[in-house]
Design an enzyme around this catalytic site. Structure first.
Site, PDB file in Angstrom:
ATOM      1  N   THR A  46       4.320   2.624   6.291  1.00 35.13           N
ATOM      2  CA  THR A  46       5.257   1.583   5.868  1.00 35.13           C
ATOM      3  C   THR A  46       5.064   1.313   4.380  1.00 35.13           C
ATOM      4  O   THR A  46       4.009   1.607   3.805  1.00 35.13           O
ATOM      5  CB  THR A  46       5.026   0.262   6.632  1.00 35.13           C
ATOM      6  OG1 THR A  46       3.691  -0.204   6.371  1.00 35.13           O
ATOM      7  CG2 THR A  46       5.234   0.449   8.125  1.00 35.13           C
ATOM      8  N   ILE A  47       6.100   0.755   3.769  1.00 38.00           N
ATOM      9  CA  ILE A  47       5.951   0.136   2.452  1.00 38.00           C
ATOM     10  C   ILE A  47       5.668  -1.333   2.722  1.00 38.00           C
ATOM     11  O   ILE A  47       6.392  -1.985   3.477  1.00 38.00           O
ATOM     12  CB  ILE A  47       7.210   0.335   1.574  1.00 38.00           C
ATOM     13  CG1 ILE A  47       7.056  -0.379   0.227  1.00 38.00           C
ATOM     14  CG2 ILE A  47       8.479  -0.086   2.281  1.00 38.00           C
ATOM     15  CD1 ILE A  47       8.192  -0.103  -0.752  1.00 38.00           C
ATOM     16  N   SER A  48       4.585  -1.837   2.168  1.00 40.43           N
ATOM     17  CA  SER A  48       4.162  -3.208   2.463  1.00 40.43           C
ATOM     18  C   SER A  48       5.228  -4.214   2.062  1.00 40.43           C
ATOM     19  O   SER A  48       6.090  -3.951   1.214  1.00 40.43           O
ATOM     20  CB  SER A  48       2.858  -3.529   1.730  1.00 40.43           C
ATOM     21  OG  SER A  48       1.799  -2.725   2.185  1.00 40.43           O
ATOM     22  N   ASP A  90      -2.141   9.936  -1.309  1.00 38.38           N
ATOM     23  CA  ASP A  90      -1.766   9.742   0.080  1.00 38.38           C
ATOM     24  C   ASP A  90      -2.075  11.017   0.848  1.00 38.38           C
ATOM     25  O   ASP A  90      -1.954  12.117   0.294  1.00 38.38           O
ATOM     26  CB  ASP A  90      -0.285   9.395   0.212  1.00 38.38           C
ATOM     27  CG  ASP A  90       0.032   8.699   1.521  1.00 38.38           C
ATOM     28  OD1 ASP A  90       0.235   7.468   1.499  1.00 38.38           O
ATOM     29  OD2 ASP A  90       0.070   9.369   2.566  1.00 38.38           O
ATOM     30  N   GLY A 122      -7.600   9.687   0.712  1.00 41.39           N
ATOM     31  CA  GLY A 122      -7.858   8.535  -0.143  1.00 41.39           C
ATOM     32  C   GLY A 122      -9.100   7.757   0.238  1.00 41.39           C
ATOM     33  O   GLY A 122      -9.604   6.975  -0.577  1.00 41.39           O
ATOM     34  N   THR A 141      -6.768   6.004   7.952  1.00 36.91           N
ATOM     35  CA  THR A 141      -7.263   6.981   8.919  1.00 36.91           C
ATOM     36  C   THR A 141      -6.918   8.388   8.440  1.00 36.91           C
ATOM     37  O   THR A 141      -6.524   8.587   7.289  1.00 36.91           O
ATOM     38  CB  THR A 141      -6.654   6.678  10.304  1.00 36.91           C
ATOM     39  OG1 THR A 141      -7.192   7.583  11.262  1.00 36.91           O
ATOM     40  CG2 THR A 141      -5.143   6.799  10.299  1.00 36.91           C
ATOM     41  N   GLN A 174      -2.686   9.349  12.230  1.00 34.29           N
ATOM     42  CA  GLN A 174      -1.548   8.529  11.773  1.00 34.29           C
ATOM     43  C   GLN A 174      -0.244   9.038  12.352  1.00 34.29           C
ATOM     44  O   GLN A 174       0.579   8.282  12.844  1.00 34.29           O
ATOM     45  CB  GLN A 174      -1.474   8.534  10.247  1.00 34.29           C
ATOM     46  CG  GLN A 174      -0.317   7.712   9.714  1.00 34.29           C
ATOM     47  CD  GLN A 174      -0.368   7.550   8.212  1.00 34.29           C
ATOM     48  OE1 GLN A 174      -1.431   7.325   7.644  1.00 34.29           O
ATOM     49  NE2 GLN A 174       0.779   7.671   7.549  1.00 34.29           N
TER      50      GLN A 174
END
Length: 225
Positions: free
Chosen positions: A58-60, A110, A143, A215, A220
């Site tokens: 998601t984009i926060s 990412d 990451g 994770t 994911q």
């Protein structure tokens, strides 16, 4: 107030974040005004909620990006070096790049190559001067281990929840430096880790949150099938 900041335009969204006092810094507001969220999120970009961008990511919500930039602003000054872990859409990476200026450098990392490719396309289309100059770059990788090639960093932002204290990331901070990261599993909190000039690290809790876990890519993807 955080969830009431939805706007019809990028300017209205940022102005609502200012009115709600989620952001108060002129530098943060200028960065969020300069980087249009619609360049990175196709669905309801100005809604103050997380938006799905594919591949279990998601984009926060905009208010969380505002909180992050407010807490990191002293480490996003012109010429500084920053890392955005779980960069996803590339939106916050771009905001950070706007704040560090033309002599600064921001890396977004990412572990989903498709998201890296999508964010690279958005950056190349709308912020090509930054990608061409090296002011901003996005890479595929784990990451959780940071990105040692361009370390150390004045600050690191993490956009997914670490299950425990992210030692590898703390080790890639400059002295002084700051890490903004959600930590926890069932119960999560934003933790700010500050490394002082002598390399000592202090931590403080900012707020309770609920982020997707930090994770591996296989887990994911499988969690969202």
């Amino acid at each position: 107030m955080a969830w009431l900041c939805t706007g019809n335009t990028n300017k209205e969204l940022v102005d609502n974040l200012l009115d709600a006092k989620i952001i108060s810094s002129n530098r943060v507001a200028s960065a969020m005004h300069a980087v249009d969220r619609a360049h990175f999120s196709k669905h309801h970009p100005y809604e103050d909620s997380p938006q799905y961008i594919g591949y279990g990511a998601t984009i926060s919500a905009p208010h969380m990006h505002g909180y992050a930039l407010e807490n990191l602003q002293d480490y996003l000054k012109p010429g500084m070096n920053a890392l955005d872990v779980g960069s996803g859409s590339g939106y916050l990476t771009a905001c950070m790049a706007e704040m560090v200026g033309e002599n600064g450098h921001v890396v977004g990392i990412d572990h989903i190559p498709e998201l890296v490719a999508d964010s690279q396309r958005a950056l190349d289309q709308h912020y090509s001067a930054w990608t061409q100059s090296g002011r901003i770059k996005v890479v595929a990788g784990d990451g959780r281990k940071g990105y040692s090639d361009d370390a150390p960093y004045d600050c690191i932002h993490v956009g997914a929840a670490s299950s425990n204290k992210p030692t590898d990331l703390i080790n890639q901070l400059k002295s002084p430096g700051r890490l903004f990261v959600p930590v926890g599993s069932a119960s999560q909190n934003i933790i700010v880790y500050d490394k002082d000039r002598d390399g000592n690290v202090k931590e403080r809790q900012i707020m309770g949150v609920m982020y997707v876990p930090l994770t591996d890519p296989q887990k994911q993807r499988s969690d969202f099938l």
